[in-house]
Design a protein around this motif. Sequence first.
Motif, PDB file in Angstrom:
ATOM      1  N   ASN A  92      -5.655   5.202   2.544  1.00  0.00           N
ATOM      2  CA  ASN A  92      -4.179   5.689   2.325  1.00  0.00           C
ATOM      3  C   ASN A  92      -4.794   7.197   2.818  1.00  0.00           C
ATOM      4  OD1 ASN A  92      -3.052   3.766   1.923  1.00  0.00           O
ATOM      5  ND2 ASN A  92      -1.543   3.861   0.020  1.00  0.00           N
ATOM      6  N   SER A 131      -3.773  -1.501  11.819  1.00  0.00           N
ATOM      7  CA  SER A 131      -5.212  -2.003  11.431  1.00  0.00           C
ATOM      8  C   SER A 131      -5.865  -2.261  12.309  1.00  0.00           C
ATOM      9  CB  SER A 131      -3.685  -3.546  11.255  1.00  0.00           C
ATOM     10  OG  SER A 131      -3.370  -3.442  12.302  1.00  0.00           O
ATOM     11  N   PRO A 156      -2.986  -0.901   7.113  1.00  0.00           N
ATOM     12  CA  PRO A 156      -4.545  -0.724   5.969  1.00  0.00           C
ATOM     13  C   PRO A 156      -4.842  -2.423   6.854  1.00  0.00           C
ATOM     14  CG  PRO A 156      -2.950  -2.312   4.820  1.00  0.00           C
ATOM     15  CD  PRO A 156      -1.686  -2.090   6.616  1.00  0.00           C
ATOM     16  N   VAL A 178      -7.958  -0.133   2.024  1.00  0.00           N
ATOM     17  CA  VAL A 178      -7.022   1.022   2.239  1.00  0.00           C
ATOM     18  C   VAL A 178      -7.309   2.054   2.423  1.00  0.00           C
ATOM     19  CG1 VAL A 178      -5.597   2.049   0.326  1.00  0.00           C
ATOM     20  CG2 VAL A 178      -6.471  -0.315  -0.352  1.00  0.00           C
ATOM     21  N   MET A 189       0.167  -1.310  -0.067  1.00  0.00           N
ATOM     22  CA  MET A 189      -0.259  -0.201   0.040  1.00  0.00           C
ATOM     23  C   MET A 189       0.798   1.124  -0.184  1.00  0.00           C
ATOM     24  SD  MET A 189      -3.459  -1.284   0.204  1.00  0.00           S
ATOM     25  CE  MET A 189      -2.372  -2.894  -0.899  1.00  0.00           C
TER      26      MET A 189
END
Length: 321
Positions: free
Chosen positions: A192, A203, A177, A190, A155
């Motif tokens: 980001n 996470s 993630p 995801v 990622m």
Amino acid sequence: MLRNQWYVVLESREVTKKPVGCIRLGERLVFWRTFAGQVVCQLDRCAHRGAALVKGKVLPNDHIQCPFHGLEYNEKGQCTCIPANGRSEPVPEQFKVKSYPTYEAQGFIWIFWGDEVPPKAPRFFDDIGPELSYGTVIDPWENHYSRVIENQLDMAHLPFVHYNTIGRGNRTVVDGPGLLKVDEGFFIYVYNRRDDDTKRRTSEEVPVPNPHNEFKLEFIFPNLWENYISQKVRVMAAFVPVDDTHTLMYLRFYQSFMRLPVLSRFINWLGGRTNLFIAHQDRRVVETQIPKGPGEGTGENLFPGDLPIMEYRKMRLKAKA
């Protein structure tokens, strides 16, 4: 290479009535079809003098015949006839070639690469149905297939490798993630974002699944990956091991928003070329990674955003045990 696993190795369209030879998992293999259409996979080496069976032919009795001395092999790899000895003479047991179980679905051919009896048929993505049409491109990479897989589970590389395509936006911080384990694989969610000086979420702190975005990635062990972009668009890849330093990526673009046959084929072609361009941004970097082999145990230093890579490596280590 991990033994006793189902691997996608070819597309169905690549195996017709004539024998087809290729290198997969470091072995020279021959694929052929019986007259009923069943795919057969065997080592491409006659048990007599080592000639390539791919240069032979498939006989009406569903045997493949060696081009050198006419030895015949059935779908299980057992030699049934040595012409020089006459058909009345029994064939010695040692005249056989290794055969691998095959499975065909979704336009792909799997082989069970190992010595055990396959426990069950291989899995494919549940959300890819007949309403989705697709186009395929096949792309060679010079590195171990696990390195290519890990790139698709990474990622953190997006804003750097894909700065002008799918990584636009400078979202350098990897929250999570999110990861959800399922049978024979896992989903990735995801999160980001741009760096605004706030602490990254772990996470455990990000919701799974993502309630604000249907986008997700799915990995099926050992070599299938899907990018679920929307209900009508997917990108899917099979990472086909050639040998320890070469991989073929079978990259598919799926869509259901265009149904007209001619336009659908064009859209699928265009989607394939676009995805190939993006994949080549990755390939330029992945082919520089050393050593050219699986990353586990090589002294790399991973960070929390590499969670999907860590999970994949755990699955590989478990399969080795």
